[in-house]
Design a protein around this motif. Structure first.
Motif, PDB file in Angstrom:
ATOM      1  N   GLN A   1       0.065   9.661   2.225  1.00 26.55           N
ATOM      2  CA  GLN A   1       0.022   8.877   0.987  1.00 26.55           C
ATOM      3  C   GLN A   1       0.658   7.526   1.282  1.00 26.55           C
ATOM      4  OE1 GLN A   1       1.737  10.457  -2.827  1.00 26.55           O
ATOM      5  NE2 GLN A   1       2.980   8.607  -2.710  1.00 26.55           N
ATOM      6  N   ILE A   2      -0.025   6.448   0.893  1.00 22.00           N
ATOM      7  CA  ILE A   2       0.465   5.093   1.136  1.00 22.00           C
ATOM      8  C   ILE A   2       0.100   4.206  -0.052  1.00 22.00           C
ATOM      9  CG2 ILE A   2       0.332   5.222   3.667  1.00 22.00           C
ATOM     10  CD1 ILE A   2      -2.391   3.830   3.471  1.00 22.00           C
ATOM     11  N   PRO A   3       0.688   3.021  -0.151  1.00 20.19           N
ATOM     12  CA  PRO A   3       0.240   2.072  -1.177  1.00 20.19           C
ATOM     13  C   PRO A   3      -1.218   1.682  -0.935  1.00 20.19           C
ATOM     14  CG  PRO A   3       2.376   1.424  -0.299  1.00 20.19           C
ATOM     15  CD  PRO A   3       1.857   2.524   0.591  1.00 20.19           C
ATOM     16  N   ASN A   4      -1.924   1.430  -2.009  1.00 22.58           N
ATOM     17  CA  ASN A   4      -3.344   1.101  -1.958  1.00 22.58           C
ATOM     18  C   ASN A   4      -3.519  -0.416  -1.880  1.00 22.58           C
ATOM     19  OD1 ASN A   4      -6.108   0.960  -2.240  1.00 22.58           O
ATOM     20  ND2 ASN A   4      -6.163   1.757  -4.329  1.00 22.58           N
ATOM     21  N   ALA A   5      -3.995  -0.918  -0.742  1.00 21.58           N
ATOM     22  CA  ALA A   5      -4.138  -2.368  -0.570  1.00 21.58           C
ATOM     23  C   ALA A   5      -5.161  -2.958  -1.536  1.00 21.58           C
ATOM     24  CB  ALA A   5      -4.523  -2.697   0.865  1.00 21.58           C
ATOM     25  N   ARG A   6      -6.152  -2.188  -1.945  1.00 20.22           N
ATOM     26  CA  ARG A   6      -7.109  -2.696  -2.934  1.00 20.22           C
ATOM     27  C   ARG A   6      -6.388  -3.092  -4.221  1.00 20.22           C
ATOM     28  NH1 ARG A   6     -12.353  -2.587  -5.123  1.00 20.22           N
ATOM     29  NH2 ARG A   6     -13.312  -1.832  -3.203  1.00 20.22           N
ATOM     30  N   TYR A   7      -5.444  -2.250  -4.649  1.00 18.44           N
ATOM     31  CA  TYR A   7      -4.663  -2.539  -5.858  1.00 18.44           C
ATOM     32  C   TYR A   7      -3.889  -3.847  -5.681  1.00 18.44           C
ATOM     33  CZ  TYR A   7      -1.191  -1.780  -9.582  1.00 18.44           C
ATOM     34  OH  TYR A   7      -0.380  -1.919 -10.674  1.00 18.44           O
ATOM     35  N   VAL A   8      -3.258  -4.008  -4.526  1.00 23.60           N
ATOM     36  CA  VAL A   8      -2.452  -5.208  -4.264  1.00 23.60           C
ATOM     37  C   VAL A   8      -3.324  -6.451  -4.264  1.00 23.60           C
ATOM     38  CG1 VAL A   8      -0.929  -6.368  -2.613  1.00 23.60           C
ATOM     39  CG2 VAL A   8      -0.752  -3.889  -2.956  1.00 23.60           C
ATOM     40  N   LEU A   9      -4.454  -6.388  -3.573  1.00 27.20           N
ATOM     41  CA  LEU A   9      -5.308  -7.565  -3.422  1.00 27.20           C
ATOM     42  C   LEU A   9      -6.029  -7.928  -4.714  1.00 27.20           C
ATOM     43  CD1 LEU A   9      -6.862  -6.710   0.058  1.00 27.20           C
ATOM     44  CD2 LEU A   9      -5.096  -8.428  -0.405  1.00 27.20           C
ATOM     45  N   CYS A  10      -6.623  -6.942  -5.378  1.00 28.89           N
ATOM     46  CA  CYS A  10      -7.441  -7.223  -6.554  1.00 28.89           C
ATOM     47  C   CYS A  10      -6.603  -7.538  -7.786  1.00 28.89           C
ATOM     48  CB  CYS A  10      -8.395  -6.064  -6.827  1.00 28.89           C
ATOM     49  SG  CYS A  10      -9.632  -5.848  -5.528  1.00 28.89           S
ATOM     50  N   ASP A  11      -5.361  -7.028  -7.847  1.00 31.00           N
ATOM     51  CA  ASP A  11      -4.454  -7.370  -8.940  1.00 31.00           C
ATOM     52  C   ASP A  11      -3.584  -8.571  -8.590  1.00 31.00           C
ATOM     53  OD1 ASP A  11      -5.450  -4.930  -9.960  1.00 31.00           O
ATOM     54  OD2 ASP A  11      -3.612  -4.637 -11.096  1.00 31.00           O
ATOM     55  N   VAL A  12      -3.779  -9.123  -7.415  1.00 32.93           N
ATOM     56  CA  VAL A  12      -2.976 -10.251  -6.918  1.00 32.93           C
ATOM     57  C   VAL A  12      -1.495  -9.921  -7.099  1.00 32.93           C
ATOM     58  CG1 VAL A  12      -2.826 -12.770  -6.836  1.00 32.93           C
ATOM     59  CG2 VAL A  12      -4.860 -11.704  -7.792  1.00 32.93           C
ATOM     60  N   ALA A  13      -1.124  -8.727  -6.681  1.00 30.02           N
ATOM     61  CA  ALA A  13       0.233  -8.203  -6.892  1.00 30.02           C
ATOM     62  C   ALA A  13       1.148  -8.653  -5.756  1.00 30.02           C
ATOM     63  CB  ALA A  13       0.201  -6.686  -7.005  1.00 30.02           C
ATOM     64  N   PHE A  14       1.522  -9.929  -5.777  1.00 31.32           N
ATOM     65  CA  PHE A  14       2.369 -10.458  -4.703  1.00 31.32           C
ATOM     66  C   PHE A  14       3.737  -9.785  -4.674  1.00 31.32           C
ATOM     67  CE2 PHE A  14       3.004 -13.376  -8.325  1.00 31.32           C
ATOM     68  CZ  PHE A  14       4.388 -13.413  -8.417  1.00 31.32           C
ATOM     69  N   TRP A  15       4.144  -9.180  -5.775  1.00 28.28           N
ATOM     70  CA  TRP A  15       5.424  -8.472  -5.837  1.00 28.28           C
ATOM     71  C   TRP A  15       5.369  -7.137  -5.094  1.00 28.28           C
ATOM     72  CZ3 TRP A  15       2.576 -10.195 -10.009  1.00 28.28           C
ATOM     73  CH2 TRP A  15       1.676  -9.274 -10.558  1.00 28.28           C
ATOM     74  N   ASP A  16       4.179  -6.715  -4.675  1.00 33.99           N
ATOM     75  CA  ASP A  16       4.045  -5.501  -3.861  1.00 33.99           C
ATOM     76  C   ASP A  16       3.982  -5.830  -2.374  1.00 33.99           C
ATOM     77  OD1 ASP A  16       4.164  -3.162  -5.418  1.00 33.99           O
ATOM     78  OD2 ASP A  16       2.201  -3.599  -6.281  1.00 33.99           O
ATOM     79  N   ILE A  17       4.273  -7.065  -2.019  1.00 33.91           N
ATOM     80  CA  ILE A  17       4.294  -7.474  -0.617  1.00 33.91           C
ATOM     81  C   ILE A  17       5.728  -7.827  -0.261  1.00 33.91           C
ATOM     82  CG2 ILE A  17       3.469  -9.150   1.072  1.00 33.91           C
ATOM     83  CD1 ILE A  17       0.973  -9.492  -0.742  1.00 33.91           C
ATOM     84  N   TYR A  18       6.355  -6.999   0.550  1.00 36.95           N
ATOM     85  CA  TYR A  18       7.741  -7.256   0.941  1.00 36.95           C
ATOM     86  C   TYR A  18       7.939  -6.857   2.392  1.00 36.95           C
ATOM     87  CZ  TYR A  18       7.554  -2.770  -1.601  1.00 36.95           C
ATOM     88  OH  TYR A  18       7.173  -1.564  -2.117  1.00 36.95           O
ATOM     89  N   TYR A  19       9.080  -7.214   2.933  1.00 39.24           N
ATOM     90  CA  TYR A  19       9.237  -7.203   4.381  1.00 39.24           C
ATOM     91  C   TYR A  19       9.049  -5.817   4.991  1.00 39.24           C
ATOM     92  CZ  TYR A  19      10.722  -8.819   8.944  1.00 39.24           C
ATOM     93  OH  TYR A  19      10.744  -9.146  10.276  1.00 39.24           O
ATOM     94  N   GLU A  20       9.642  -4.795   4.367  1.00 33.66           N
ATOM     95  CA  GLU A  20       9.549  -3.456   4.959  1.00 33.66           C
ATOM     96  C   GLU A  20       8.113  -2.954   5.051  1.00 33.66           C
ATOM     97  OE1 GLU A  20      13.131  -2.895   2.093  1.00 33.66           O
ATOM     98  OE2 GLU A  20      11.506  -4.331   2.340  1.00 33.66           O
ATOM     99  N   HIS A  21       7.259  -3.422   4.139  1.00 37.38           N
ATOM    100  CA  HIS A  21       5.853  -3.030   4.175  1.00 37.38           C
ATOM    101  C   HIS A  21       5.120  -3.971   5.123  1.00 37.38           C
ATOM    102  CE1 HIS A  21       5.468  -0.513   0.220  1.00 37.38           C
ATOM    103  NE2 HIS A  21       6.451  -0.114   1.004  1.00 37.38           N
ATOM    104  N   CYS A  22       4.997  -3.520   6.361  1.00 42.28           N
ATOM    105  CA  CYS A  22       4.349  -4.357   7.375  1.00 42.28           C
ATOM    106  C   CYS A  22       2.891  -3.982   7.588  1.00 42.28           C
ATOM    107  CB  CYS A  22       5.109  -4.272   8.694  1.00 42.28           C
ATOM    108  SG  CYS A  22       5.369  -2.586   9.300  1.00 42.28           S
ATOM    109  N   SER A  23       2.423  -2.886   6.962  1.00 41.57           N
ATOM    110  CA  SER A  23       1.065  -2.394   7.182  1.00 41.57           C
ATOM    111  C   SER A  23       0.397  -2.052   5.855  1.00 41.57           C
ATOM    112  CB  SER A  23       1.093  -1.156   8.081  1.00 41.57           C
ATOM    113  OG  SER A  23       1.641  -1.461   9.354  1.00 41.57           O
ATOM    114  N   TYR A  24      -0.867  -2.489   5.686  1.00 42.19           N
ATOM    115  CA  TYR A  24      -1.582  -2.336   4.421  1.00 42.19           C
ATOM    116  C   TYR A  24      -2.995  -1.805   4.691  1.00 42.19           C
ATOM    117  CZ  TYR A  24       2.175  -5.320   2.701  1.00 42.19           C
ATOM    118  OH  TYR A  24       3.404  -5.846   2.392  1.00 42.19           O
TER     119      TYR A  24
END
Length: 403
Positions: free
Chosen positions: A201-224
């Motif tokens: 189970q991982i964060p869904n990059a589609r959600y991040v990209l399509c919602d323009v969720a820049f707050w879901d992009i942080y240093y520890e998350h290096c892979s999407y």
């Protein structure tokens, strides 16, 4: 976007395209920071997200693994939320039912404080081994303690001789830079045991990209990953992908995989294996990346304007959520204590600590009865109903905004 000579950590192809950069962000966003001075001077690193033109994997190519810390001070649990606990227990039961996990051997890679593998062991009468350097003994006392083993270390080749009927890895792969090597290690550990089930189970990059969720992009998350890039990674490392699905308002991406090739054939793509419904092609992923790039500035400016307006009106604004999303939101926008003085979190272990990078004190919900905020910004819309009830129970009726 600019092309860089950087080999993709998932497939090895060259020519990744950088599409999003943020400088000097905290390298850990959920470590317990005990003073404002420490928070304001927290070590920083850079984010440079790049997409692979061959497989669609997205990586922070500026990531330095040596800067992150995963220790007992790493406090990422969501287990104090009734909303999350309901989801978590339902997921455990679903996996037990789906894969007949009764009296089985289970491994969890990246078990954090051990809550999920404890549920799997208790609810299915299983035996479990959890790996995580951030594990804290005693956080989840269990009547099944004699069937649980925890190893406070990163999973790697040195533990590949541990075997299981079910291998679980939740919200961990996004923290690993060399994803190809990690998944290959998992495949080698299984060997020729074709009955082993693997669940990630991982964060869904589609959600991040399509919602323009820049707050879901942080240093520890290096892979999407999207569904497509995740499936391609597993197939390239000797797995047969059985299922892909999303949960938690499409924020989480799940994969079920089984060993499909012998251990000696790892690295070859699954010949003839059909794609599953919903797998994004590389072209579709790059279109989502372009959408993010085209809309990011407007989304960021919208939030900056809102915060400036509340400040001009002398309104008291708080964040609800003292974790990674809050840190990314504040640091990406460049907000200060003048804009937002406090962050609220229901995790009592976080009370009295401070937000890395910007220094907001993290307070318990009860603090708001005295503080009387005018605006509450909820860091995750999944929790809006739960938080609204908590505010109402305290006799508060602030304006509520969600990311």
């Amino acid at each position: 976007m600019r092309q860089v000579l950087h080999a993709c950590p998932a497939c090895g192809a060259a020519g990744m395209a950088v599409f999003y950069e943020v400088r000097a962000v905290p390298v850990n966003s959920v470590l317990l920071v005990t003073s404002r001075d420490e928070a304001m001077n927290f070590q920083t690193g850079d984010i440079a997200l790049a997409a692979c033109p061959a497989c669609g994997f997205i990586s922070n190519i500026a990531f330095d693994e040596a800067l992150t810390q995963y220790t007992a001070q790493y406090e990422a649990t969501q287990g104090y939320s009734p909303t999350f606990n309901k989801f978590h227990k339902a997921l455990a039961q679903d996996l037990i039912d789906r894969f007949d996990l009764h009296g089985k051997d289970i491994i969890e890679l990246g078990c954090d404080k051990g809550d999920f593998i404890t549920m799997l062991v208790e609810m299915g009468d299983n035996r479990g081994v959890g790996f995580d350097p951030a594990y804290v003994p005693g956080r989840h006392p269990s009547p099944a303690a004699d069937r649980l083993t925890f190893i406070a270390d990163f999973y790697g080749e040195q533990y590949a001789d541990y075997r299981a009927d079910f291998i679980c890895c939740k919200m961990t792969l996004e923290h690993i830079p060399d994803v190809g090597r990690f998944v290959a290690t998992v495949r080698r550990s299984i060997g020729d045991n074709g009955d082993t089930v693997v669940f990630f189970q991982i964060p869904n990059a589609r959600y991040v990209l399509c919602d323009v969720a820049f707050w879901d992009i942080y240093y520890e998350h290096c892979s999407y990953f999207t569904k497509g890039s995740l499936a391609r990674l597993f197939r390239a490392n000797g797995f047969e992908v059985k299922n892909l699905w999303t949960a938690y308002d499409d924020q989480y991406l799940m994969i079920e995989a089984r060993p499909g090739q012998s251990a000696g054939e790892q690295g070859r793509k699954g010949a003839g294996e059909e794609e599953l419904d919903g797998e994004e092609s590389v072209t579709e992923t790059m279109e989502m990346v372009r959408y993010f790039v085209e809309h990011y500035e407007a989304k960021r400016n919208e939030w900056r304007a809102a915060l400036a307006g509340w400040q001009a009106a002398s309104k008291k604004v708080v964040l609800w959520g003292g974790g990674s999303k809050g840190v990314a939101f504040l640091t990406t926008l460049g907000q200060s204590l003048d804009d937002i003085a406090y962050a609220v979190d229901i995790n009592p272990i976080k009370t009295g600590t401070f937000m890395a990078g910007t220094g907001q004190e993290i307070v318990a919900p009860a603090f708001l009865k005295e503080y009387q905020p005018d605006v509450v910004i909820i860091m995750n819309p999944v929790y809006r109903e739960e938080i609204s009830r908590d505010l109402q129970a305290m006799g508060l009726a602030p304006e509520i905004r969600t990311l």
